[in-house]
Design a protein around this motif. Structure first.
Motif, PDB file in Angstrom:
ATOM      1  N   MET A 113       0.850  -1.197   0.000  1.00 60.59           N
ATOM      2  CA  MET A 113       0.000   0.000   0.000  1.00 60.59           C
ATOM      3  C   MET A 113       0.892   1.256   0.000  1.00 60.59           C
ATOM      4  N   GLU A 114       0.458   2.299  -0.755  1.00 58.38           N
ATOM      5  CA  GLU A 114       1.221   3.551  -0.788  1.00 58.38           C
ATOM      6  C   GLU A 114       1.127   4.232   0.576  1.00 58.38           C
ATOM      7  N   ILE A 115       2.153   5.046   0.882  1.00 54.47           N
ATOM      8  CA  ILE A 115       2.190   5.735   2.180  1.00 54.47           C
ATOM      9  C   ILE A 115       0.919   6.569   2.376  1.00 54.47           C
ATOM     10  N   GLN A 116       0.493   7.236   1.294  1.00 55.67           N
ATOM     11  CA  GLN A 116      -0.713   8.057   1.361  1.00 55.67           C
ATOM     12  C   GLN A 116      -1.921   7.205   1.797  1.00 55.67           C
ATOM     13  N   GLY A 117      -1.938   5.969   1.307  1.00 55.90           N
ATOM     14  CA  GLY A 117      -3.018   5.037   1.634  1.00 55.90           C
ATOM     15  C   GLY A 117      -3.054   4.749   3.129  1.00 55.90           C
ATOM     16  N   TRP A 118      -1.872   4.570   3.741  1.00 52.41           N
ATOM     17  CA  TRP A 118      -1.803   4.336   5.188  1.00 52.41           C
ATOM     18  C   TRP A 118      -2.359   5.536   5.942  1.00 52.41           C
ATOM     19  N   ARG A 119      -1.943   6.755   5.476  1.00 54.95           N
ATOM     20  CA  ARG A 119      -2.419   7.987   6.153  1.00 54.95           C
ATOM     21  C   ARG A 119      -3.932   8.029   6.156  1.00 54.95           C
TER      22      ARG A 119
END
Ligand code: 0O2
Length: 267
Positions: free
Chosen positions: A1-7
């Motif tokens: 998962m992209e970092i933005q997705g985690w946020r």
């Protein structure tokens, strides 16, 4: 998962933790303001770190798409009580709330884990609203005494150090320490009233002094300097006697003086 997705994923979980902490701290504050004993001593919370979520996903074979439905402790709230009997009061308090819906409960206080771990766990659904709409967030509550928390914190660090493979002698010592925690909580329960009495006087004194100072501050706006100096000197004199009843009486008298000025200004 992209970092933005985690946020994006973690944002509503953080909001849930923040809101619940504010609400529970407000309850503690209300108890104290009313001069009543709070069964909650401290409240803290955290959102599980990405690395801990990844560990859990690996351990339980959870794919990314199922994080929301299968990991229920991304939002975590810890409530620390002074006495073991407070734990049930906190459970009742949470159960009675309309904004928290209990999904599951595990009583590791009565049913201690093999490790010696004791704590009361609840998974509670809590709704948060963000720009994206409503999110129903599962929140894990851990409710335990100060002594249980001491043990769990130490044991957790050791488990981390030894990667959940504690050497037998350390495991043994922790089990002994857990028995000592049980004994400590039981011993403290026998002098509960004594402890509460002491704490009650302490909080009552804090409240009375806060009221007095508040009144004096307000009087600065309306009374003359000589009167205020007299009141202040009287306050310091009574404070030095360490007599709570005299302080409370003085506070009542100040209320009357303030009330007098208030009704004068309304005329
Ligand atoms: P962390 O690093 O604290 O987040 P679950 O893993 O939640 O799906 P489980 O294991 O049946 O299912 O849940 P349980 O037993 O209710 O435990 C949940 C949490 O309680 C743990 O989260 C720990 O925080 C704490 N806990 C449980 N057992 C112990 C113990 O023996 N010692 C200590 N110190 N804490 C314990 P995590 O995700 O395991 O760890």
């Amino acid at each position: 998962m992209e970092i933005q997705g985690w946020r994006e994923l973690l944002e509503p979980y953080q909001l849930a933790v923040d809101e619940i902490i504010v609400k529970l701290n407000h309850i503690i504050h209300q108890y104290r303001k009313r001069g009543q004993y709070s069964p909650m001593e401290q409240v803290s919370g955290r959102v599980k770190s990405i690395s801990s979520i990844l560990d859990k996903m690996q351990k339980k074979q959870i794919p990314f798409e199922e994080i929301r439905t299968r990991i229920e402790d991304i939002s975590g709230i810890r409530i620390i009580c002074q006495f073991e009997e407070d734990i049930q009061k906190v459970v009742d308090l949470i159960s009675a709330r309309a904004d928290m819906q209990i999904k599951t409960q595990k009583d590791y206080v009565l049913n201690e884990k093999d490790s010696g771990y004791r704590s009361y766990h609840m998974i509670v659904y809590y709704d948060v609203h963000t720009l994206d709409g409503l999110h129903r967030i599962p929140v894990e509550f851990q409710i335990r005494t100060l002594a249980m928390n001491f043990w769990a914190t130490i044991e957790h660090s050791l488990q981390y150090k030894y990667k959940h493979n504690l050497p037998a002698p350390i495991s043994e010592k922790l089990k002994n320490a857990s028995k000592a925690v049980l004994a400590l909580d039981a011993e403290m329960a026998t002098i509960r009233e004594e402890i509460l009495d002491a704490q009650n006087s302490f909080h009552r004194k804090e409240n009375v002094v806060a009221d007095i100072l508040n009144n004096i501050q307000n009087l600065y706006k309306v009374a003359n300097k000589r009167e205020i100096v007299k009141i202040q000197d009287e306050f310091y004199r009574i404070y030095a006697t360490d007599d709570l009843e005299s302080l409370a009486q003085f506070s009542k008298e100040l209320d009357l003086i303030s009330e007098g000025y208030r009704s004068q200004s309304l005329r």
